[in-house]
Design a protein around this motif. Structure first.
Motif, PDB file in Angstrom:
ATOM      1  N   LEU A 122      11.385  32.097 -50.142  1.00  0.00           N
ATOM      2  CA  LEU A 122      12.161  32.078 -49.311  1.00  0.00           C
ATOM      3  C   LEU A 122      11.246  31.837 -47.971  1.00  0.00           C
ATOM      4  O   LEU A 122      11.897  30.834 -47.149  1.00  0.00           O
ATOM      5  CB  LEU A 122      13.080  33.429 -48.811  1.00  0.00           C
ATOM      6  N   ASN A 125      10.951  28.209 -47.956  1.00  0.00           N
ATOM      7  CA  ASN A 125      11.667  27.299 -47.519  1.00  0.00           C
ATOM      8  C   ASN A 125      12.223  27.133 -46.063  1.00  0.00           C
ATOM      9  O   ASN A 125      12.345  26.112 -45.829  1.00  0.00           O
ATOM     10  CB  ASN A 125      12.942  27.924 -48.253  1.00  0.00           C
ATOM     11  N   ALA A 126      12.009  28.698 -45.784  1.00  0.00           N
ATOM     12  CA  ALA A 126      12.580  27.562 -44.132  1.00  0.00           C
ATOM     13  C   ALA A 126      11.558  27.490 -43.152  1.00  0.00           C
ATOM     14  O   ALA A 126      11.962  26.924 -42.108  1.00  0.00           O
ATOM     15  CB  ALA A 126      12.184  29.824 -43.511  1.00  0.00           C
ATOM     16  N   THR A 134      16.437  28.793 -39.163  1.00  0.00           N
ATOM     17  CA  THR A 134      17.047  29.500 -40.352  1.00  0.00           C
ATOM     18  C   THR A 134      16.592  31.363 -40.646  1.00  0.00           C
ATOM     19  O   THR A 134      15.801  31.742 -39.423  1.00  0.00           O
ATOM     20  CB  THR A 134      15.750  29.318 -41.798  1.00  0.00           C
ATOM     21  N   PHE A 136      17.566  35.215 -42.361  1.00  0.00           N
ATOM     22  CA  PHE A 136      17.726  35.836 -43.440  1.00  0.00           C
ATOM     23  C   PHE A 136      18.856  37.158 -43.392  1.00  0.00           C
ATOM     24  O   PHE A 136      19.073  37.262 -43.061  1.00  0.00           O
ATOM     25  CB  PHE A 136      16.304  36.582 -43.521  1.00  0.00           C
ATOM     26  N   GLY A 155      23.934  26.612 -48.194  1.00  0.00           N
ATOM     27  CA  GLY A 155      23.566  27.687 -47.045  1.00  0.00           C
ATOM     28  C   GLY A 155      23.401  27.600 -45.882  1.00  0.00           C
ATOM     29  O   GLY A 155      22.543  28.061 -44.671  1.00  0.00           O
ATOM     30  N   GLU A 216      18.721  32.101 -45.825  1.00  0.00           N
ATOM     31  CA  GLU A 216      18.235  32.220 -46.677  1.00  0.00           C
ATOM     32  C   GLU A 216      18.658  33.559 -47.432  1.00  0.00           C
ATOM     33  O   GLU A 216      18.436  34.778 -46.694  1.00  0.00           O
ATOM     34  CB  GLU A 216      16.813  32.432 -46.553  1.00  0.00           C
TER      35      GLU A 216
END
Length: 291
Positions: A122, A125-126, A134, A136, A155, A216
């Motif tokens: 995760l 990805n950010a 992003t 979470f 997303g 995420e």
């Protein structure tokens, strides 16, 4: 990308324990609370870190971490004289020279603990997003107590609400955020909320309105712990103790992460392990070196 740990505040919900010490320096089981958010930044591959705290406590953080070289990091420090909102971290970071114009940054709150086997995925990805922000999220049973995000396709975030009476989802926004190079500009343009703070939700809404706020999701197998009260602090310590004892691992072992990332050598890690050889933390470092 650079990282910021916001470790300010008066810790009033933890009084009298925090009358003489910063909340983020309290132990969560066997290590200072601040180790946990720092470990998240390290797992994201971030090596340049700014720790922001109240003026009277910065000396303690310098004693704890120094310049960060023991962990293969570069750690600097800045004051937050008054707690005037989470988004203030970015204006402080720019004013002290830590963040340059157009430079992105991650922000993690100093009293948040994250755990999950695929957390690094995760985080990756950010970090990989060159444009946008992003956040979470994690599912909670009582979303009305949190900032809530409504999820869209790909997303992207559709809406953000602070402690809504009628939540649009069960996804709470956690204390971990990644932003692109517009973050300082956006933060400087914020107006204080009615409570006199630069709100992180307002910053996130600017990205959302531009179609650039991503989420995420921390699903099954992840844990997000906030240690802002006596009960939650005890629960977090019990969580860490249980996992470490049952699985024989160390959560937020900074030297172990640094060694795995190739930021320090085995000899450097061994020296750190020998410093703490009387503790499970030190023995975990030495085991990792010998593997």
């Amino acid at each position: 990308m650079k990282g910021i740990i916001l470790a300010g505040g008066s810790g009033s919900r933890l009084h009298p324990a925090t009358l003489a010490v910063n909340k983020q320096l309290l132990p969560v089981y066997d290590k200072p609370m601040v180790y946990y958010p720092l470990s998240v930044l390290m797992l994201a591959g971030i090596r340049e870190v700014l720790i922001i705290s109240s003026p009277e406590f910065l000396g303690s953080y310098r004693t704890l971490f120094g310049d960060g070289s023991a962990f293969g990091l570069s750690i600097t420090y800045a004051e937050q004289p008054r707690p005037e909102g989470l988004a203030q971290a970015f204006t402080i970071g720019a004013d002290c020279g830590f963040l340059a114009q157009g430079e992105g940054a991650a922000l993690v709150l100093g009293d948040n603990i994250f755990f999950g086997a695929r957390l690094t995925d995760l985080l990756a990805n950010a970090v990989a997003r060159t444009r946008g922000a992003t956040v979470f999220s994690t599912r909670v049973e009582d979303p009305e107590r949190y900032g809530v995000v409504e999820l869209g396709e790909g997303g992207r975030a559709l809406s953000l609400e602070e402690k809504p009476e009628h939540p649009k989802s069960n996804h709470a926004v956690t204390g971990l955020y990644f932003y692109d190079g517009r973050v300082v500009e956006f933060a400087r343009g914020l107006k204080p909320s009615p409570r006199g703070e630069l709100e992180i939700t307002d910053l996130n809404r600017l990205y959302m309105d531009a179609g650039d706020l991503y989420v995420e999701q921390m699903g099954r197998g992840y844990a997000w712990l906030d240690t802002g009260t006596h009960d939650s602090l005890l629960e977090a310590g019990e969580f860490v103790r249980t996992l470490q004892h049952r699985q024989g691992i160390q959560i937020a072992c900074l030297e172990e992460i640094a060694l795995d990332q190739g930021w320090i050598t085995a000899d450097e890690a061994r020296k750190r392990g020998e410093m703490f050889a009387k503790t499970a933390y030190g023995r975990a470092i030495l085991r990792r070196v010998d593997e």
